[in-house]
Scaffold this active site. Structure first.
Site, short mmCIF file in Angstrom:
data_model
loop_
_atom_site.label_atom_id
_atom_site.label_comp_id
_atom_site.label_asym_id
_atom_site.label_seq_id
_atom_site.Cartn_x
_atom_site.Cartn_y
_atom_site.Cartn_z
NE ARG A 1 -3.77 0.10 0.35
CZ ARG A 1 -4.48 -0.35 -0.70
NH1 ARG A 1 -4.40 0.25 -1.88
NH2 ARG A 1 -5.26 -1.41 -0.58
CG ASP B 1 -12.02 5.78 -6.74
OD1 ASP B 1 -11.29 5.88 -7.73
OD2 ASP B 1 -12.23 4.71 -6.13
CD GLU C 1 -4.47 5.79 -9.55
OE1 GLU C 1 -4.75 4.86 -10.33
OE2 GLU C 1 -5.10 5.99 -8.50
CG HIS D 1 -2.69 3.02 -8.24
ND1 HIS D 1 -2.75 3.72 -7.06
CD2 HIS D 1 -3.91 2.46 -8.39
CE1 HIS D 1 -3.95 3.59 -6.53
NE2 HIS D 1 -4.68 2.83 -7.31
NE ARG E 1 -2.58 -4.35 -7.72
CZ ARG E 1 -3.41 -3.78 -6.87
NH1 ARG E 1 -3.06 -2.68 -6.24
NH2 ARG E 1 -4.61 -4.29 -6.66
O1 TA6 Z 1 -7.11 4.01 -8.68
C1 TA6 Z 1 -8.13 4.16 -7.77
C2 TA6 Z 1 -8.57 2.79 -7.30
O2 TA6 Z 1 -8.98 2.01 -8.38
C3 TA6 Z 1 -9.63 2.95 -6.23
O3 TA6 Z 1 -10.93 2.65 -6.67
C4 TA6 Z 1 -9.16 2.14 -5.06
O4 TA6 Z 1 -9.81 0.99 -4.84
C5 TA6 Z 1 -7.67 2.05 -5.33
O5 TA6 Z 1 -7.46 2.10 -6.69
C6 TA6 Z 1 -6.84 1.00 -4.64
O6 TA6 Z 1 -7.00 -0.26 -5.16
P1 TA6 Z 1 -6.31 -1.51 -4.49
O7 TA6 Z 1 -6.69 -2.67 -5.37
O8 TA6 Z 1 -4.83 -1.26 -4.48
O9 TA6 Z 1 -6.86 -1.62 -3.10
#
Ligand code: TA6
Length: 307
Positions: free
Chosen positions: A79, A222, A279, A178, A105
């Site tokens: 994260r 978001d 992103e 991201h 990833r």
């Molecule tokens: O890029 C935004 C997003 O798609 C959000 O909707 C949120 O869920 C985030 O990415 C994180 O995603 P993850 O799969 O890393 O928990």
């Protein structure tokens, strides 16, 4: 997947001089990382996901946010940092049981090449070859495709993600870098460069909306901004982060805000107040079609202005 051997990697690629060094180490959770130091900046990249975890330009503070509660385990994206969403962004459009944001990833990337540039910057290239991935991953997206990711570390961070289609059919991808940025105070942060753009609002059932002015943060955001190729500025209290991109038609802006962050369990206490994802992407309507035997490059640079 087999963990890359850091002794072999150090033997092949590492170097230490008075001003420059590049060393592979075992990071948290036993996951190999590479640490880079040069006259312009320092950085750390995990070999899992080729995920940049840190970039600190000289005389600046950390640019990349990493959760204090991040979990480090094999097959799990960390994260924070710069996860690579590939070959799809978000939920898979026809098979929702497949992992969100694809699998790039979550797997180890191979180190291809390391260079000390005359500019004093350090460049490191990684590769992912579909046919070399374990069967359970290859079968999620069985295409004869490879990806090269080159990270150039200096006063500017340059990221280049090239997808090459070696097959006889065209392939479609969606993707994103991201990036989680460190922001000193989210409520005093604004994002400029998306005025007049249409976006898909995920918390409101992906309704199509229109952006007017800069983006401010006082609730969950978001959004996938479509057809947004211009430079973006993240204006923070102390500094401005400038994002320039090529080969990217969409921009995703995300902050989960308190309720969603608490449910996620790995955002740290009030972590959402010091992070912001902006992103560089090709997502939703902005998917990329790569013709047979051709490629596509997503190129992004980040630079800091303290004015
Ligand atoms: O890029 C935004 C997003 O798609 C959000 O909707 C949120 O869920 C985030 O990415 C994180 O995603 P993850 O799969 O890393 O928990």
């Amino acid at each position: 997947m087999k963990t890359p051997n850091i002794n072999d990697l150090n033997e092949q690629f590492s170097f230490i001089t008075n001003t420059n060094s590049l060393i592979f180490k075992l990071g948290k959770g036993g996951i190999p990382i590479v640490e880079v130091q040069n006259e312009h900046a320092s950085a750390c990249i995990s070999l899992q996901g080729a995920q940049v975890l840190s970039w600190i330009p000289k005389n600046n503070e950390e640019v990349i946010w990493l959760s204090e509660d991040a979990k480090y385990s094999v097959g799990q994206s960390v994260r924070g940092g710069i996860p690579i969403c590939w070959p799809w962004f978000g939920a898979h459009t026809s098979q929702p049981s497949l992992p969100a944001h694809g699998f790039a990833r979550k797997v180890y990337w191979q180190v291809l090449e390391v260079k000390s540039l005359v500019s004093g910057e350090t460049q490191i290239s990684f590769q992912l070859v579909m046919s070399g991935l374990p069967e359970q991953i290859y079968s999620m997206w069985p295409h004869d495709v490879s990806v090269r990711y080159t990270v150039t570390i200096g006063e500017i961070l340059n990221l280049e993600l090239t997808t090459t289609n070696h097959s006889d059919n065209e392939v479609l991808i969606t993707q994103a870098l991201h990036t989680y940025f460190n922001v000193e105070d989210l409520m005093k942060t604004t994002v400029e460069g998306l005025h007049g753009k249409e976006y898909l609002d995920k918390p409101d059932d992906f309704k199509r909306k229109h952006q007017s002015g800069a983006i401010n943060f006082n609730d969950e955001v978001d959004r996938i901004y479509l057809d947004s190729k211009d430079d973006i500025k993240i204006n923070n209290t102390k500094r401005t982060i400038v994002i320039k991109k090529q080969g990217s038609k969409s921009t995703v802006v995300w902050n989960p805000w308190e309720e969603v962050a608490n449910k996620m369990g790995d955002m740290g206490s009030d972590g959402y107040l010091s992070m912001l994802c902006v992103e560089s992407a090709n997502a939703a309507d902005d998917f990329v079609t790569i013709k047979k035997n051709s490629d596509h490059t997503l190129n992004v640079t980040y630079l800091i202005s303290n004015d």
